[in-house]
Design an enzyme around this catalytic site. Structure first.
Site, PDB file in Angstrom:
ATOM      1  N   LYS A 112     -24.787   3.651 -23.299  1.00  0.00           N
ATOM      2  CA  LYS A 112     -23.761   4.030 -22.319  1.00  0.00           C
ATOM      3  C   LYS A 112     -24.119   5.337 -21.616  1.00  0.00           C
ATOM      4  O   LYS A 112     -24.723   6.232 -22.216  1.00  0.00           O
ATOM      5  CB  LYS A 112     -22.402   4.192 -23.029  1.00  0.00           C
ATOM      6  CG  LYS A 112     -21.789   2.885 -23.486  1.00  0.00           C
ATOM      7  CD  LYS A 112     -21.458   2.009 -22.305  1.00  0.00           C
ATOM      8  CE  LYS A 112     -20.625   0.814 -22.665  1.00  0.00           C
ATOM      9  NZ  LYS A 112     -19.219   1.035 -22.805  1.00  0.00           N
TER      10      LYS A 112
ATOM     11  N   ASP B 228       0.825  -1.212   0.000  1.00  0.00           N
ATOM     12  CA  ASP B 228       0.000   0.000   0.000  1.00  0.00           C
ATOM     13  C   ASP B 228       0.856   1.258   0.000  1.00  0.00           C
ATOM     14  O   ASP B 228       0.515   2.255  -0.645  1.00  0.00           O
ATOM     15  CB  ASP B 228      -0.928   0.013   1.218  1.00  0.00           C
ATOM     16  CG  ASP B 228      -2.111  -0.892   0.973  1.00  0.00           C
ATOM     17  OD1 ASP B 228      -2.368  -1.188  -0.211  1.00  0.00           O
ATOM     18  OD2 ASP B 228      -2.756  -1.318   1.940  1.00  0.00           O
TER      19      ASP B 228
ATOM     20  N   LYS C 222     -26.423  -2.156 -16.951  1.00  0.00           N
ATOM     21  CA  LYS C 222     -25.236  -2.933 -17.364  1.00  0.00           C
ATOM     22  C   LYS C 222     -24.166  -2.876 -16.276  1.00  0.00           C
ATOM     23  O   LYS C 222     -23.518  -1.854 -16.083  1.00  0.00           O
ATOM     24  CB  LYS C 222     -24.702  -2.357 -18.680  1.00  0.00           C
ATOM     25  CG  LYS C 222     -23.540  -3.113 -19.270  1.00  0.00           C
ATOM     26  CD  LYS C 222     -23.261  -2.597 -20.679  1.00  0.00           C
ATOM     27  CE  LYS C 222     -22.076  -3.283 -21.318  1.00  0.00           C
ATOM     28  NZ  LYS C 222     -20.820  -3.021 -20.653  1.00  0.00           N
TER      29      LYS C 222
HETATM   30  S1  IVH Z   1     -26.111  -9.671 -22.582  1.00  0.00           S
HETATM   31  C1  IVH Z   1     -25.409 -10.873 -26.615  1.00  0.00           C
HETATM   32  N1  IVH Z   1     -26.918  -8.418 -20.459  1.00  0.00           N
HETATM   33  O1  IVH Z   1     -21.837  -6.374 -21.223  1.00  0.00           O
HETATM   34  C2  IVH Z   1     -25.607 -10.199 -25.351  1.00  0.00           C
HETATM   35  N2  IVH Z   1     -24.600  -8.285 -21.011  1.00  0.00           N
HETATM   36  O2  IVH Z   1     -20.661  -5.639 -23.966  1.00  0.00           O
HETATM   37  C3  IVH Z   1     -24.360  -9.923 -24.592  1.00  0.00           C
HETATM   38  N3  IVH Z   1     -23.253  -7.000 -19.417  1.00  0.00           N
HETATM   39  O3  IVH Z   1     -19.741  -9.077 -21.939  1.00  0.00           O
HETATM   40  C4  IVH Z   1     -24.498 -10.053 -23.156  1.00  0.00           C
HETATM   41  N4  IVH Z   1     -24.904  -6.511 -18.043  1.00  0.00           N
HETATM   42  O4  IVH Z   1     -20.178  -8.539 -19.511  1.00  0.00           O
HETATM   43  C5  IVH Z   1     -25.866  -8.704 -21.239  1.00  0.00           C
HETATM   44  N5  IVH Z   1     -27.803  -7.410 -18.596  1.00  0.00           N
HETATM   45  C6  IVH Z   1     -26.748  -7.681 -19.354  1.00  0.00           C
HETATM   46  C7  IVH Z   1     -25.434  -7.223 -19.062  1.00  0.00           C
HETATM   47  C8  IVH Z   1     -24.381  -7.536 -19.925  1.00  0.00           C
HETATM   48  C9  IVH Z   1     -23.593  -6.388 -18.272  1.00  0.00           C
HETATM   49  C10 IVH Z   1     -21.883  -7.041 -19.990  1.00  0.00           C
HETATM   50  C11 IVH Z   1     -21.339  -8.421 -20.258  1.00  0.00           C
HETATM   51  C12 IVH Z   1     -20.962  -8.439 -21.719  1.00  0.00           C
HETATM   52  C13 IVH Z   1     -20.892  -6.991 -22.045  1.00  0.00           C
HETATM   53  C14 IVH Z   1     -21.263  -6.757 -23.492  1.00  0.00           C
END
Ligand code: IVH
Length: 676
Positions: free
Chosen positions: A309, A38, A119
Site C-alpha cells: 500500500k 448538487d 493496484k
Molecule cells: S489479484 C488473489 N491483481 O485488489 C489475487 N487484484 O485486495 C487477488 N486489485 O479485489 C486479485 N489490482 O479488486 C489483483 N493487479 C491486480 C489488482 C487487484 C487491483 C484489487 C482487486 C481485489 C483487491 C484485493
C-alpha cells in the site's frame, strides 16, 4: 443558532440525500433534478466545513460504497475471489518474501520473480467466457457469491464479447477491475463522491442503458476457473490477455529482489498524482504458476501475492477524550476521540491507541495535540504527540484497573510461549458474565465469516441486546418476532426477511461453527484445522467431557496457546450450555474429509530433520491431499518416519525400536509417484 438546531438541520439534509441515493440506486429513479441534488450536496459539505462536530456515515463527503442492490441475481464464483494481505514497509516486504522462501524451502540464491502490478482502486469483476463467448459477469460480492451484472458489463467497450484466438481457453473466468478515469469523472457532473463510487454505482444500475452513459473502463489481471489455459506464469498470462483483446496495466513489470521492488514502488508513487486513474498500492504476485499452486492460500488471501500500500495521509488534531472499548476476547482497547478532521478525503474522529503500553510509551494524554495517520482502510492511529502544545494542567492517563463494563479486575497475562507479559490488558471475567464482551461475542457469531446472517449487523445486535431480546447465541434462533415487528423501523416484511435469513443459516459447516464460538486464538485457519481433525460436532464437543486435550496437540498448527484457550472455553459452564442449546437447534454439517481413498489412505507420517526443496508445511499438505495423516510424535500409531538432514536421534532410535518404517524424502515422493 445552537448546536442542537444545527445538528437537526444537518440530519434532515442527510436523510434527504440518503432517500435520493436509495431511489437512484435501487429504483434507478432521480427524485430531484441534478441541480437540486448538487445544491443539497453543497449545503451538506458547507455545514460540515463550518461545524466540524457534524459527521455522518451517509454524508457525500464519505467515500462509502453502496449497498448491493436488490436488483441482481446472486451467483456463485466457481473459484472464490480472494482478497490480498497488505504490506506497508520494506520490512513487511522482506518478511513476505521470507515466508515464501521458507514455505517453498528455497535454497540460498534462487531469485523469486514477481509480477508487480499497480493496484487500481475500482470494482473487481469476474467475466466467464465459454467457447470464446462472454457468457456471464459477476461482481465480487462476498468473494464466494457475486451479483450477476452481465448486462451492465456488456456495455463496457474494453470487455471483449467474442474471442476467436485459437489459444483462448475453452472456459475461463477473466478477472479484473472496472473503473472510471479521473478525467472522465471530472466531466461527469454526477452524484458521486469519488471515481470508485461512480464506477460502483453505475455498474449497479438497474438499466444497462444508464451504465452505458458512463465511460467505464476494464483492466484484466487474473483468472478464476479455467479449462485449457496454456500459460506457465503471470507475465505470459498478461501477454496473452493483451493478445486476446483485453487491456492490461501498461505499468505492470516483472521484478525480482526486494530492493528492486522498493525502487519500482517509489517510482510509481511519484508518478501517482499524474496517472489518470486512482491506484492505492502495488500488487506483487509470485510469477511462476507452479510456485503459486504450491504456496496456496491462507484463509481468504493467497500466500503468493500481497498488496504494497502507498503511504498514508497525516493530519494534526486534538485528543478530546480517551475511551476504553472492550473486545470479544476481553481486550481493553483505548481509543482517542479526536476533534473531527479530514484526512485524505475521510472525516476521522477516532484513532486507536492500541493498548496500555502504547499510551505509556508515548505518554498520550487527554487534551494533547497529536499527529494522526490514516493508511488505506486501516483504523487511523496516533503517530506522535506535540508535547510543546501540552496544557499545563494535563494529567497522565491512568488505565482502568477494573473493567468499565462489568467491574471485574483487569489483568495482563503472562504468555507462556513468548515468556513475556502481554501488552494488552483484559477483563478477567469468563464466558458471558461481562455485558460488553457478550455483545461483541454475539456480533462475531453473526458476522460474515461465522454465521453470516444477512441483515443481522452490529447495530441490530446492540439494539436487540438493549431490548433483552438476545443474551446468548441460541437466543438468535428463538427471537420474539411479534415483538420485533412492533419496534420502530421494523415492519412485517423486514421481520419476514430477518426470519428467513436466520432460518437459512441453521445449516452450518463445522469449521464455521467452531469459528463462530469466538474461542480466543481460534481464528478461521485454526477452526478449519479443528474441524478437519474432529470431523463431527459431537466429537468436538466430547473434548470437554473426556478432558482429553492431549489429542489436540497432535493437530499440526495447534500449539500450547490454542490448547490452553480451548481448555478454558470448555471449562466454562455457560459455554457448555450454549453448545448444548445450539446443538438442539442447528444442523452442523460434518467436515468434508479429504478424499479418503487417496494413495496414502490409512497411513500416518512424521517428519524429522531438514528436507530439501520442500517445507514441512508443504509435505503436510501433500500427505493430507493424498488421504494420509501427519502425527506429532513417534508412537505405535506411526507408520512412516520420514528423515531429512540431521534428524532427531531420539525419534529415529525410538522408531527403530517400534519397528516403524524409516524412509527418506525420495522414497516418500516415490510413494506419491513423484520423483524429487
Ligand atoms: S489479484 C488473489 N491483481 O485488489 C489475487 N487484484 O485486495 C487477488 N486489485 O479485489 C486479485 N489490482 O479488486 C489483483 N493487479 C491486480 C489488482 C487487484 C487491483 C484489487 C482487486 C481485489 C483487491 C484485493
Amino acid at each position: 443558532m445552537n448546536k442542537v438546531k444545527i445538528k437537526n438541520i444537518y440530519i434532515s439534509k442527510i436523510n434527504l440525500i440518503k432517500k435520493y441515493n436509495q431511489s437512484y440506486f435501487d429504483n434507478n429513479t432521480s427524485l430531484v433534478s441534478d441541480e437540486e441534488y448538487d445544491n443539497l450536496k453543497k449545503e451538506i459539505l458547507k455545514l460540515e466545513k463550518n461545524y466540524t462536530f457534524l459527521n455522518s456515515k451517509d454524508s457525500p463527503s464519505k467515500s462509502v460504497g453502496f449497498k448491493p442492490s436488490k436488483n441482481f441475481q446472486k451467483s456463485v464464483h466457481k473459484i472464490p475471489m480472494l482478497s490480498l494481505g497488505n504490506v506497508f514497509s520494506e520490512e513487511d516486504l522482506i518478511n513476505f518474501e521470507k515466508k515464501i522462501i521458507n514455505y517453498l524451502a528455497i535454497k540460498n540464491g534462487l531469485e523469486i520473480f514477481y509480477s508487480a502490478e499497480p493496484k487500481i482502486d475500482g470494482i473487481s469483476a469476474s467475466l466467464t467466457y465459454k467457447n470464446g463467448k462472454f457468457y456471464k459477469g459477476l461482481s465480487r460480492g462476498d468473494g464466494k457469491e457475486g451479483e450477476d451484472i452481465t448486462e451492465n458489463l456488456k456495455t463496457i467497450k474494453d470487455i471483449p464479447k467474442k474471442i476467436l484466438n485459437k489459444d483462448f481457453p475453452e472456459e475461463i473466468d477473466i478477472r479484473g477491475e472496472v473503473f472510471i478515469q479521473n478525467s472522465d469523472f471530472k466531466i461527469l457532473n454526477e452524484k458521486f463522491a469519488n471515481p470508485r463510487n461512480a464506477a460502483s454505482g453505475s455498474l449497479r444500475q438497474k438499466n444497462p442503458e444508464e451504465t452505458k452513459k458512463i465511460p467505464l473502463k476494464f483492466i484484466a489481471y487474473t483468472f478464476g476457473y479455467e479449462k485449457g489455459l496454456m500459460a506457465n506464469n503471470q507475465s505470459d498470462f498478461l501477454k496473452k490477455l493483451n493478445k486476446w483483446g483485453f487491456k492490461t496495466n501498461p505499468m505492470n513489470k516483472l521484478i525480482s529482489g526486494v530492493k528492486n521492488l522498493m525502487a519500482n514502488y517509489h517510482e510509481i508513487e511519484k508518478k501517482r498524482p499524474y496517472i489518470d486513474f486512482d491506484i492505492d498500492g502495488i500488487v506483487y504476485k509470485v510469477n511462476d504458476f507452479v510456485m503459486q499452486k504450491r504456496l496456496g492460500n491462507i484463509a481468504n488471501a493467497p500466500r503468493w501475492a500481497v498488496a504494497h500500500k502507498f503511504s498514508s495521509n497525516k493530519a494534526v488534531s486534538k485528543i478530546l477524550d480517551i475511551e476504553i472499548q472492550i473486545g470479544r476476547t476481553g481486550a481493553l482497547t483505548p481509543v482517542a476521540k479526536i476533534k473531527p478532521i479530514n484526512i485524505g478525503g475521510v472525516i476521522v474522529s477516532n484513532a486507536t491507541l492500541h493498548n496500555e503500553d502504547e499510551i505509556n510509551r508515548k505518554d498520550i494524554r487527554i487534551g494533547d495535540t497529536a499527529v494522526i495517520e490514516r493508511a488505506g482502510d486501516v483504523i487511523p492511529h496516533i503517530l506522535s504527540i506535540d508535547k510543546q502544545k501540552r496544557l499545563k494542567n494535563s494529567k497522565k492517563f491512568i488505565f482502568p484497573k477494573n473493567c468499565p463494563s462489568c467491574g471485574s479486575k483487569t489483568i495482563k497475562e503472562f504468555n507462556k510461549v513468548t515468556k513475556k507479559v502481554d501488552a494488552v490488558r483484559r477483563c478477567s471475567s469468563e464466558g458471558y458474565y461481562c455485558d460488553k464482551i457478550s455483545i461483541e461475542k454475539l456480533k462475531h457469531f453473526v458476522s460474515k465469516e461465522a454465521f453470516n446472517i444477512d441483515g443481522f449487523g452490529k447495530k441490530i445486535v446492540e439494539n436487540f441486546w438493549e431490548l433483552k431480546l438476545i443474551k446468548f447465541p441460541q437466543d438468535i434462533f428463538k427471537l420474539n418476532y411479534e415483538r420485533i415487528e412492533k419496534l420502530e423501523g421494523w415492519g412485517k416484511l423486514s421481520v419476514q426477511n430477518l426470519k428467513y435469513s436466520i432460518n437459512q443459516k441453521k445449516k452450518i459447516t463445522l469449521d464455521r461453527f467452531i469459528y463462530s464460538l469466538g474461542i480466543r486464538h481460534i481464528g478461521l485457519e485454526n477452526a478449519k484445522l479443528l474441524s478437519k481433525h474432529y470431523i463431527t460436532f459431537s466429537k468436538f464437543k466430547n473434548l470437554s467431557m473426556q478432558n482429553d486435550y492431549e489429542d489436540l496437540v497432535n493437530i499440526d498448527g495447534i500449539g500450547e496457546t490454542q490448547v490452553n484457550s480451548i481448555k478454558n472455553f470448555f471449562s466454562n459452564e455457560t459455554n457448555i450450555n450454549i453448545l448444548n442449546e445450539l446443538e438442539k437447534i442447528l444442523a452442523i454439517k460434518d467436515a468434508l474429509q479429504n478424499s479418503d481413498d487417496g494413495i496414502l489412505k490409512n497411513k500416518t507420517f512424521l517428519v524429522t530433520g531438514k528436507l530439501s526443496g520442500v517445507s514441512r508445511a508443504e509435505i503436510k499438505s501433500l500427505i493430507e491431499e493424498n488421504s494420509g495423516k501427519t502425527i506429532s510424535s513417534v508412537s505405535k500409531k506411526l507408520n512412516f518416519l520420514i528423515i531429512g538432514d540431521k534428524p532427531t536421534k531420539r525419534k529415529v532410535d525410538y522408531a527403530k525400536e517400534l519397528k516403524i518404517k524409516i524412509i527418506d524424502q525420495s522414497e516418500f515422493l516415490k510413494m506419491l509417484n513423484k520423483t524429487s
